[in-house]
Design a protein around this motif. Structure first.
Motif, PDB file in Angstrom:
ATOM      1  N   GLY A 171       0.787  -1.226   0.000  1.00  0.00           N
ATOM      2  CA  GLY A 171       0.000   0.000   0.000  1.00  0.00           C
ATOM      3  C   GLY A 171       0.817   1.272   0.000  1.00  0.00           C
ATOM      4  N   VAL A 172       2.050   1.213  -0.538  1.00  0.00           N
ATOM      5  CA  VAL A 172       2.892   2.406  -0.541  1.00  0.00           C
ATOM      6  C   VAL A 172       3.472   2.658  -1.927  1.00  0.00           C
ATOM      7  N   VAL A 173       3.868   3.898  -2.142  1.00  0.00           N
ATOM      8  CA  VAL A 173       4.589   4.317  -3.337  1.00  0.00           C
ATOM      9  C   VAL A 173       5.900   4.924  -2.874  1.00  0.00           C
ATOM     10  N   PHE A 174       7.004   4.503  -3.489  1.00  0.00           N
ATOM     11  CA  PHE A 174       8.301   5.071  -3.141  1.00  0.00           C
ATOM     12  C   PHE A 174       8.552   6.252  -4.069  1.00  0.00           C
ATOM     13  N   SER A 175       8.568   7.436  -3.513  1.00  0.00           N
ATOM     14  CA  SER A 175       8.748   8.608  -4.360  1.00  0.00           C
ATOM     15  C   SER A 175       9.451   9.688  -3.577  1.00  0.00           C
ATOM     16  N   VAL A 176      10.093  10.562  -4.307  1.00  0.00           N
ATOM     17  CA  VAL A 176      10.772  11.694  -3.693  1.00  0.00           C
ATOM     18  C   VAL A 176      10.205  12.965  -4.303  1.00  0.00           C
TER      19      VAL A 176
ATOM     20  N   LYS B 174      16.964  13.434  -3.801  1.00  0.00           N
ATOM     21  CA  LYS B 174      17.143  13.232  -2.373  1.00  0.00           C
ATOM     22  C   LYS B 174      17.299  11.752  -2.071  1.00  0.00           C
ATOM     23  N   THR B 175      17.978  11.453  -0.979  1.00  0.00           N
ATOM     24  CA  THR B 175      18.115  10.075  -0.524  1.00  0.00           C
ATOM     25  C   THR B 175      16.850   9.651   0.194  1.00  0.00           C
ATOM     26  N   ILE B 176      16.299   8.493  -0.199  1.00  0.00           N
ATOM     27  CA  ILE B 176      15.051   8.040   0.423  1.00  0.00           C
ATOM     28  C   ILE B 176      15.214   6.712   1.157  1.00  0.00           C
TER      29      ILE B 176
ATOM     30  N   ASP C  22       0.181   9.659   9.984  1.00  0.00           N
ATOM     31  CA  ASP C  22      -1.097  10.160   9.469  1.00  0.00           C
ATOM     32  C   ASP C  22      -1.527  11.478  10.102  1.00  0.00           C
ATOM     33  N   THR C  23      -0.834  11.895  11.145  1.00  0.00           N
ATOM     34  CA  THR C  23      -1.085  13.209  11.731  1.00  0.00           C
ATOM     35  C   THR C  23       0.254  13.834  12.095  1.00  0.00           C
ATOM     36  N   PRO C  24       0.423  15.144  11.911  1.00  0.00           N
ATOM     37  CA  PRO C  24      -0.547  16.065  11.312  1.00  0.00           C
ATOM     38  C   PRO C  24      -0.695  15.781   9.825  1.00  0.00           C
ATOM     39  N   PRO C  25      -1.714  16.395   9.170  1.00  0.00           N
ATOM     40  CA  PRO C  25      -1.886  16.161   7.740  1.00  0.00           C
ATOM     41  C   PRO C  25      -0.589  16.435   6.992  1.00  0.00           C
ATOM     42  N   ASN C  26      -0.207  15.516   6.121  1.00  0.00           N
ATOM     43  CA  ASN C  26       1.055  15.695   5.407  1.00  0.00           C
ATOM     44  C   ASN C  26       0.935  15.191   3.983  1.00  0.00           C
ATOM     45  N   GLY C  27       1.768  15.780   3.129  1.00  0.00           N
ATOM     46  CA  GLY C  27       1.728  15.466   1.712  1.00  0.00           C
ATOM     47  C   GLY C  27       2.711  14.406   1.295  1.00  0.00           C
ATOM     48  N   GLY C  28       3.260  13.670   2.234  1.00  0.00           N
ATOM     49  CA  GLY C  28       4.157  12.580   1.901  1.00  0.00           C
ATOM     50  C   GLY C  28       5.608  12.888   2.211  1.00  0.00           C
ATOM     51  N   ALA C  29       6.423  11.821   2.214  1.00  0.00           N
ATOM     52  CA  ALA C  29       7.837  11.939   2.527  1.00  0.00           C
ATOM     53  C   ALA C  29       8.603  12.572   1.375  1.00  0.00           C
ATOM     54  N   MET C  30       9.581  13.392   1.710  1.00  0.00           N
ATOM     55  CA  MET C  30      10.450  13.997   0.711  1.00  0.00           C
ATOM     56  C   MET C  30      11.787  13.263   0.631  1.00  0.00           C
ATOM     57  N   PHE C  31      12.385  12.970   1.789  1.00  0.00           N
ATOM     58  CA  PHE C  31      13.621  12.209   1.814  1.00  0.00           C
ATOM     59  C   PHE C  31      13.852  11.668   3.216  1.00  0.00           C
ATOM     60  N   LEU C  32      14.795  10.741   3.327  1.00  0.00           N
ATOM     61  CA  LEU C  32      15.123  10.108   4.598  1.00  0.00           C
ATOM     62  C   LEU C  32      16.577  10.465   4.921  1.00  0.00           C
ATOM     63  N   PRO C  33      16.790  11.496   5.734  1.00  0.00           N
ATOM     64  CA  PRO C  33      18.155  11.972   5.969  1.00  0.00           C
ATOM     65  C   PRO C  33      19.070  10.983   6.684  1.00  0.00           C
TER      66      PRO C  33
ATOM     67  N   ALA D 158      12.122  13.609   6.339  1.00  0.00           N
ATOM     68  CA  ALA D 158      11.638  14.945   5.995  1.00  0.00           C
ATOM     69  C   ALA D 158      10.321  14.807   5.251  1.00  0.00           C
ATOM     70  N   VAL D 159       9.294  15.509   5.715  1.00  0.00           N
ATOM     71  CA  VAL D 159       7.965  15.370   5.125  1.00  0.00           C
ATOM     72  C   VAL D 159       7.395  16.739   4.757  1.00  0.00           C
ATOM     73  N   MET D 160       6.443  16.686   3.851  1.00  0.00           N
ATOM     74  CA  MET D 160       5.724  17.876   3.436  1.00  0.00           C
ATOM     75  C   MET D 160       4.423  17.953   4.225  1.00  0.00           C
ATOM     76  N   GLN D 161       4.157  19.089   4.855  1.00  0.00           N
ATOM     77  CA  GLN D 161       2.904  19.261   5.582  1.00  0.00           C
ATOM     78  C   GLN D 161       1.826  19.827   4.665  1.00  0.00           C
ATOM     79  N   GLY D 162       0.586  19.565   5.009  1.00  0.00           N
ATOM     80  CA  GLY D 162      -0.526  19.989   4.180  1.00  0.00           C
ATOM     81  C   GLY D 162      -0.724  19.013   3.037  1.00  0.00           C
ATOM     82  N   GLU D 163      -1.430  19.434   2.017  1.00  0.00           N
ATOM     83  CA  GLU D 163      -1.669  18.593   0.854  1.00  0.00           C
ATOM     84  C   GLU D 163      -0.468  18.642  -0.087  1.00  0.00           C
TER      85      GLU D 163
END
Length: 340
Positions: free
Chosen positions: A25-30, A36-38, A82-93, A103-108
């Motif tokens: 149930g996941v998608v690997f994306s940056v 970025k390193t994920i 799943d909280t707070p609302p976030n738009g998905g992972a950007m990278f894994l430092p 590192a995650v994106m907040q909001g949609e």
């Protein structure tokens, strides 16, 4: 760019196993304009950051970390923020002391309201803490010898404590942020390398004339105990030198003039690794160099990726190997530490 599965390769480059994101149930994306390193390894397991696949009931993305056995890809498990609302992972430092920092994106995803760091306890797959509200996240340092961490963008450096609270903040135009032993390292837009105490932000020492990192990172490298820092120095005649610096004092142990780069190369940027008693450098023409860490003597070079855009090349080293992958294609090269 979305990635559908993880591939495990054996010593001869043959597929040993795969893990399909859709099966979990996941998608690997940056996300974001720069690579970025994920993924990161902790003991016998590989961890990859991504997003939960959206459903008709919930179109928003949620950050995930999928863990799987490094040897066989089995025993896969997923942790979700799943909280707070976030738009998905950007990278894994990185991972330190059983925690993954993501590192995650907040909001949609299409309307981000900010950025944050998710500290995930890998054993329990539960959130240890979340630090949000940052206007941007570009750089990250995880000093292995302490509890704090450093996040940066083009305007600020922020030190976080062991609980994710802001400990200090400085106005710095940074090109790169890194970690060497118990210190944090930043290279600013003027080409000054500064070594900091990550707990206080206080300067330990600084050195001008240093190249910043390429888009894939790697402004500095260090030996395993963090006592020696390796950096790329600008010489007055347009050439560059590799330097070994004492991480505690900044004293130069040695400098070695590097071979000139191809005139067709783009702007020179630092791209350094240390592993297996070897300092590796990727130059701006995608030529790989190996140097003796004792004095900077070149040991060998590899030109198999020459002409490839270095922005598309990911690399890692350890256990006697240097591995390079062209993320824009399907090419993976594995070299022995001796260049074979």
């Amino acid at each position: 760019m979305s990635l559908e599965q993880i591939w495990g390769l054996d010593d001869r480059g043959r597929t040993a196993w795969t893990v399909k994101g859709a099966d979990h149930g996941v998608v690997f994306s940056v996300q974001g304009p720069t690579p970025k390193t994920i993924a990161a390894v902790d003991g016998p397991r590989l961890y990859v950051a991504g997003q939960a696949m959206p459903t008709t009931a919930n179109l928003n993305l949620h950050s995930t970390v999928l863990g799987a056995g490094l040897a066989d890809g089995k025993d896969a498990s997923v942790a979700t923020l799943d909280t707070p609302p976030n738009g998905g992972a950007m990278f894994l430092p990185g991972i330190r002391d059983g925690r993954a920092y993501v590192a995650v994106m907040q909001g949609e995803a299409t309307r981000p309201t900010g950025y944050g760091i998710w500290a995930l306890d890998l054993a329990s797959r539960k959130t240890a803490w979340f630090h949000g509200g940052e206007p941007l996240l570009e750089n990250f340092a995880l000093p292995p010898g302490g509890d704090g961490l450093l996040i940066g963008d083009t305007g600020h450096l922020t030190g976080l404590d062991a609980k994710g609270a802001e400990a200090w903040k400085q106005s710095v135009q940074s090109l790169a942020v890194g970690a060497v032993g118990r210190y944090a390292v930043v290279v600013d837009t003027s080409g000054t390398l500064t070594v900091l105490d990550p707990a206080t932000g206080n300067k330990v020492w600084s050195l001008p004339g240093v190249e910043g990192a390429a888009l894939r990172g790697g402004a500095v490298a260090a030996d395993p105990d963090g006592s020696v820092l390796y950096a790329l120095l600008r010489d007055g005649d347009g050439r560059h030198s590799l330097a070994a610096l004492d991480s505690a004092s900044g004293m130069k142990r040695w400098t070695a003039l590097l071979p000139p780069e191809d005139a067709k190369s783009t702007v020179v940027r630092a791209r350094l690794l240390y592993a297996d008693k070897t300092v590796y450098r990727m130059d701006s023409g995608a030529v790989l160099w190996a140097f003796d860490p004792a004095d900077g003597t070149p040991r060998w070079k590899y030109t198999g990726m020459e002409g490839t855009d270095p922005v598309n090349l990911a690399w890692a080293a350890g256990d006697g190997r240097l591995c390079v992958s062209d993320t824009a294609g399907t090419t993976v090269a594995a070299l022995h530490a001796n260049g074979a």
